[in-house]
Design a protein around this motif. Structure first.
Motif, mmCIF file in Angstrom:
data_model
loop_
_atom_site.group_PDB
_atom_site.id
_atom_site.type_symbol
_atom_site.label_atom_id
_atom_site.label_comp_id
_atom_site.label_asym_id
_atom_site.label_seq_id
_atom_site.Cartn_x
_atom_site.Cartn_y
_atom_site.Cartn_z
ATOM 1 N N ALA A 124 34.889 31.543 40.052
ATOM 2 C CA ALA A 124 35.048 31.356 41.493
ATOM 3 C C ALA A 124 36.361 30.648 41.808
ATOM 4 O O ALA A 124 37.036 30.984 42.789
ATOM 5 N N ILE A 125 36.735 29.678 40.980
ATOM 6 C CA ILE A 125 38.002 28.974 41.182
ATOM 7 C C ILE A 125 39.169 29.926 40.936
ATOM 8 O O ILE A 125 40.155 29.940 41.687
ATOM 9 N N VAL A 126 39.057 30.724 39.886
ATOM 10 C CA VAL A 126 40.097 31.715 39.597
ATOM 11 C C VAL A 126 40.237 32.685 40.765
ATOM 12 O O VAL A 126 41.345 33.018 41.205
ATOM 13 N N ALA A 127 39.106 33.151 41.297
ATOM 14 C CA ALA A 127 39.132 34.108 42.409
ATOM 15 C C ALA A 127 39.765 33.504 43.652
ATOM 16 O O ALA A 127 40.544 34.161 44.353
ATOM 17 N N VAL A 128 39.444 32.241 43.948
ATOM 18 C CA VAL A 128 40.031 31.566 45.112
ATOM 19 C C VAL A 128 41.545 31.513 44.981
ATOM 20 O O VAL A 128 42.281 31.789 45.939
ATOM 21 N N LEU A 129 42.031 31.180 43.804
ATOM 22 C CA LEU A 129 43.474 31.082 43.590
ATOM 23 C C LEU A 129 44.147 32.454 43.630
ATOM 24 O O LEU A 129 45.203 32.620 44.252
ATOM 25 N N LYS A 130 43.533 33.423 42.966
ATOM 26 C CA LYS A 130 44.143 34.757 42.911
ATOM 27 C C LYS A 130 44.217 35.390 44.295
ATOM 28 O O LYS A 130 45.230 35.951 44.701
ATOM 29 N N GLN A 131 43.112 35.310 45.019
ATOM 30 C CA GLN A 131 43.033 36.007 46.304
ATOM 31 C C GLN A 131 43.556 35.184 47.474
ATOM 32 O O GLN A 131 43.993 35.737 48.487
ATOM 33 N N GLY A 132 43.489 33.852 47.339
ATOM 34 C CA GLY A 132 43.915 33.017 48.449
ATOM 35 C C GLY A 132 45.338 32.502 48.344
ATOM 36 O O GLY A 132 45.935 32.109 49.344
ATOM 37 N N VAL A 133 45.898 32.509 47.125
ATOM 38 C CA VAL A 133 47.240 31.957 46.927
ATOM 39 C C VAL A 133 48.176 32.975 46.280
ATOM 40 O O VAL A 133 49.259 33.257 46.802
ATOM 41 N N PHE A 134 47.744 33.515 45.150
ATOM 42 C CA PHE A 134 48.639 34.372 44.374
ATOM 43 C C PHE A 134 48.581 35.821 44.834
ATOM 44 O O PHE A 134 48.172 36.727 44.116
ATOM 45 N N THR A 135 49.004 36.021 46.066
ATOM 46 C CA THR A 135 49.089 37.365 46.625
ATOM 47 C C THR A 135 50.522 37.621 47.049
ATOM 48 O O THR A 135 51.302 36.691 47.265
ATOM 49 N N GLY A 136 50.869 38.876 47.174
ATOM 50 C CA GLY A 136 52.218 39.218 47.604
ATOM 51 C C GLY A 136 53.276 38.658 46.675
ATOM 52 O O GLY A 136 53.173 38.737 45.455
ATOM 53 N N GLN A 137 54.283 38.027 47.251
ATOM 54 C CA GLN A 137 55.415 37.507 46.498
ATOM 55 C C GLN A 137 55.330 35.998 46.244
ATOM 56 O O GLN A 137 56.319 35.369 45.871
ATOM 57 N N PHE A 138 54.138 35.416 46.444
ATOM 58 C CA PHE A 138 54.028 33.961 46.318
ATOM 59 C C PHE A 138 54.509 33.480 44.958
ATOM 60 O O PHE A 138 55.304 32.536 44.872
ATOM 61 N N VAL A 194 45.375 33.487 36.808
ATOM 62 C CA VAL A 194 45.674 33.839 38.197
ATOM 63 C C VAL A 194 46.951 34.655 38.352
ATOM 64 O O VAL A 194 47.197 35.209 39.423
ATOM 65 N N THR A 195 47.766 34.724 37.312
ATOM 66 C CA THR A 195 49.014 35.473 37.435
ATOM 67 C C THR A 195 48.984 36.795 36.677
ATOM 68 O O THR A 195 49.826 37.662 36.910
ATOM 69 N N GLU A 196 48.028 36.943 35.790
ATOM 70 C CA GLU A 196 47.909 38.188 35.037
ATOM 71 C C GLU A 196 46.703 38.963 35.530
ATOM 72 O O GLU A 196 45.794 38.412 36.150
ATOM 73 N N SER A 197 46.688 40.250 35.232
ATOM 74 C CA SER A 197 45.597 41.097 35.715
ATOM 75 C C SER A 197 44.286 40.787 35.033
ATOM 76 O O SER A 197 43.209 40.919 35.597
ATOM 77 N N LYS A 198 44.343 40.342 33.792
ATOM 78 C CA LYS A 198 43.124 40.036 33.049
ATOM 79 C C LYS A 198 42.627 38.658 33.444
ATOM 80 O O LYS A 198 43.346 37.677 33.382
ATOM 81 N N THR A 199 41.374 38.579 33.866
ATOM 82 C CA THR A 199 40.779 37.325 34.307
ATOM 83 C C THR A 199 39.930 36.717 33.214
ATOM 84 O O THR A 199 39.246 37.423 32.484
ATOM 85 N N PHE A 200 39.955 35.412 33.125
ATOM 86 C CA PHE A 200 39.172 34.690 32.121
ATOM 87 C C PHE A 200 37.688 34.973 32.282
ATOM 88 O O PHE A 200 37.129 34.830 33.349
ATOM 89 N N GLN A 201 37.038 35.406 31.226
ATOM 90 C CA GLN A 201 35.610 35.623 31.237
ATOM 91 C C GLN A 201 34.997 34.913 30.052
ATOM 92 O O GLN A 201 35.094 35.399 28.922
ATOM 93 N N PRO A 202 34.353 33.796 30.228
ATOM 94 C CA PRO A 202 33.781 33.019 29.149
ATOM 95 C C PRO A 202 32.510 33.670 28.672
ATOM 96 O O PRO A 202 31.911 34.455 29.361
ATOM 97 N N SER A 203 32.311 33.961 27.143
ATOM 98 C CA SER A 203 31.066 34.490 26.665
ATOM 99 C C SER A 203 30.047 33.525 27.319
ATOM 100 O O SER A 203 30.232 32.421 27.136
#
Length: 228
Positions: free
Chosen positions: A97-111, A193-202
């Motif tokens: 959820a934290i990763v998603a907030v950062l990716k979608q709320g901050v790391f969009t466009g040219q940020f 948050v900067t790469e396409s692959k998102t952290f997924q913990p087993s």
């Protein structure tokens, strides 16, 4: 609690008959239930209303328990191992959820490209291992905490300043006790948050749960102000 729609009439009537049979003063009610389908149908609606009330009560208790559990020691900052069902306390602040907030709320466009100066490495021997600044991580974690309480508390500075400061202190305390390990966490979060692959913990401090051991390292770490 959730009978099939087609069977609800029989379901309700059978339970009313059974309940009336248990009470001696209700013997006439039982007889009429068995003899008068219209009466049974009208009376059966009371049972459904009672079940709905019970479901609402159970739902409210379940939501409160779930929220309280997540807020305790700020558990919501940790991903959960889907196999073991346990918090991954060696990966603080990397909850999806934290990763998603950062990716979608901050790391969009040219940020990322426009503000790359914000991201530095505190490890001199690995200057390319960039990290997210504490303030950004703490804000994202605070936002996730708001999600758990959004039913009743608005996301205002006054309401969540303590939570934000607590996360900032958690990061500061963890850096003091396990600097190399925290570098790895924040660099991993940067990649999340900067790469396409998102952290997924087993309302306490997540410092109580963080399981980062100090990593022996001869490299000196840059003493930089991450608390922007």
């Amino acid at each position: 609690m959730y009978p099939l729609i087609l069977s609800r009439h029989g379901y309700r009537t059978s339970y009313l008959v059974e309940a009336a049979g248990e009470l001696l003063p209700a013997v006439h009610v039982k007889e009429r239930l068995l003899a008068d389908p219209k009466y049974a149908a009208l009376l059966a609606d009371l049972l459904i209303d009672r079940i709905n009330t019970l479901r609402r009560t159970i739902k409210k208790v379940a939501v409160n328990e779930a929220v309280e559990k997540q807020l305790q020691d700020h558990r919501y900052i940790f991903p959960c191992n889907p196999v073991m069902g346990k918090l991954s306390t060696n990966a603080p602040f990397r909850h999806p959820a934290i990763v998603a907030v950062l990716k979608q709320g901050v790391f969009t466009g040219q940020f990322h490209a426009q503000h790359k100066r914000l991201f530095i490495s505190t490890r001199k021997s690995a200057p390319k291992e960039l990290e997210l600044p504490d303030a950004m991580v703490a804000l994202a974690a605070t936002t996730v905490s708001w999600f758990h309480l959004s039913i009743s508390i608005n996301f205002t500075e006054g309401a969540y300043e303590d939570t934000y400061r607590n996360h900032m202190k958690t990061l500061s305390d963890t850096r003091a006790s396990a600097r190399p390990a925290l570098h790895n966490v924040l660099h991993g979060l940067y990649k999340d948050v900067t790469e396409s692959k998102t952290f997924q913990p087993s309302t306490g401090s997540s410092s109580l749960l963080i399981n980062l051991a100090d990593i022996p390292d001869s490299d000196e770490f840059t003493n930089v102000a991450l608390n922007q």
